[in-house]
Design a protein around this motif. Sequence first.
Motif, PDB file in Angstrom:
ATOM      1  N   UNK A 152       0.859  -1.168  -0.085  1.00  0.00           N
ATOM      2  CA  UNK A 152      -0.201   0.010   0.073  1.00  0.00           C
ATOM      3  C   UNK A 152       0.843   1.367   0.132  1.00  0.00           C
ATOM      4  N   UNK A 153       2.053   1.143   0.464  1.00  0.00           N
ATOM      5  CA  UNK A 153       2.824   2.226   0.739  1.00  0.00           C
ATOM      6  C   UNK A 153       4.392   1.479   0.774  1.00  0.00           C
ATOM      7  N   UNK A 154       5.312   2.528   0.093  1.00  0.00           N
ATOM      8  CA  UNK A 154       6.787   2.124   0.296  1.00  0.00           C
ATOM      9  C   UNK A 154       7.309   3.662   0.989  1.00  0.00           C
ATOM     10  N   UNK A 155       8.207   3.144   2.031  1.00  0.00           N
ATOM     11  CA  UNK A 155       8.767   4.105   2.680  1.00  0.00           C
ATOM     12  C   UNK A 155      10.409   4.148   2.537  1.00  0.00           C
ATOM     13  N   UNK A 156      11.056   5.100   2.158  1.00  0.00           N
ATOM     14  CA  UNK A 156      12.635   5.094   1.904  1.00  0.00           C
ATOM     15  C   UNK A 156      13.260   5.960   2.886  1.00  0.00           C
ATOM     16  N   UNK A 157      14.106   5.465   3.502  1.00  0.00           N
ATOM     17  CA  UNK A 157      14.905   6.002   4.379  1.00  0.00           C
ATOM     18  C   UNK A 157      16.146   6.272   3.584  1.00  0.00           C
ATOM     19  N   UNK A 158      15.993   7.546   3.107  1.00  0.00           N
ATOM     20  CA  UNK A 158      16.878   8.132   1.889  1.00  0.00           C
ATOM     21  C   UNK A 158      18.297   8.695   2.351  1.00  0.00           C
ATOM     22  N   UNK A 159      19.072   8.970   1.304  1.00  0.00           N
ATOM     23  CA  UNK A 159      20.416   9.768   1.602  1.00  0.00           C
ATOM     24  C   UNK A 159      19.962  11.090   2.199  1.00  0.00           C
ATOM     25  N   UNK A 160      20.991  11.684   2.982  1.00  0.00           N
ATOM     26  CA  UNK A 160      20.696  12.824   3.653  1.00  0.00           C
ATOM     27  C   UNK A 160      20.461  14.065   2.747  1.00  0.00           C
TER      28      UNK A 160
END
Length: 325
Positions: A152-160
């Motif tokens: 239902x959703x994708x959450x990315x812990x992204x680069x700073x």
Amino acid sequence: MGATQRPADRAGTDWPARLHVVTGKGGTGKTSVAAALALGLAAGGRRTLLVEVEGRQGIAQLFDTEPLPYAERHLAEAPGGGEVYALAVDAEEALLEYLDMFYKLGAAGRALRKLGAIDFATTIAPGLRDVLLTGKLKEATTRTVDQRRVYDAVVLDAPPTGRIGRFLNVTAETARLAKVGPIKTQSEGVAALLRSPMTAVHVVTLLEEMPVQETVDAIDELTSLGFGVGRVIVNGARPPLPAGRMVTEAELTRGLRAAGLPVERGIVAGLHGEARDQLIRRELEDSLRGDLAELGVPLMELPLLPGGVDRAALDALATALVPGD
């Protein structure tokens, strides 16, 4: 992973995007915020995928679990029967998957890895690593089973924040440079997704001067590149001070006497100095709140957690981010 019956997606809610990119200056708690957002969006029987791409294994540490493999693994339950899965995207594994998917080089690709060619390619090719990482994000975000999205959703812990613009824009640059073939097609598809309403970039900050300035700079850059900014999330916030004035040392002395407490000069001066420092600090925080409000981006605050971030704290942050339907 079968397609189970789940509630309708969150389109039309306060978090309408499907791919949520969470960035922020190092030390602002973006990994905790990303994890809490994944938990919140999974509540009520939904399924989310929490992804990291920097090789830090921050998600595994946060949930006190084994290091994540390059495979989608069940990570946690969310209230109401929801599920959070997690994935640590590895550039080498992503390249092998890419070679197999587009060029049918499964066994040959693994042979190249043994020779060191895969590591060589992902290390020296400008932007290739980020192309592979964002490509995997697109695949997970758009994957379907029986005509229903797997997540239902994708959450990315992204680069700073200092790298987020380059990270997200690399596929557009690749699509521009590539003339024909799968690389161009894939890059164009990823670039289109990242600039579509399906994607929102959220910036995590603290009420401190450097994180706030990096937030302002990042939003300017993201906007100029055509990416949709979702929210600015102030982490570890304390409520604004009520209107009032600084207490004097004489008033402190009278208050201490009335309470039957020592009124030595050193004690009074120390308390007055701490009160002054706190007032200056809180006035700065209120000023920084004003700077963030001027960005014209939805702003929300998460409370300071004196006890640190454990699972109970993550659940509390998840509820603050995504209140119940």
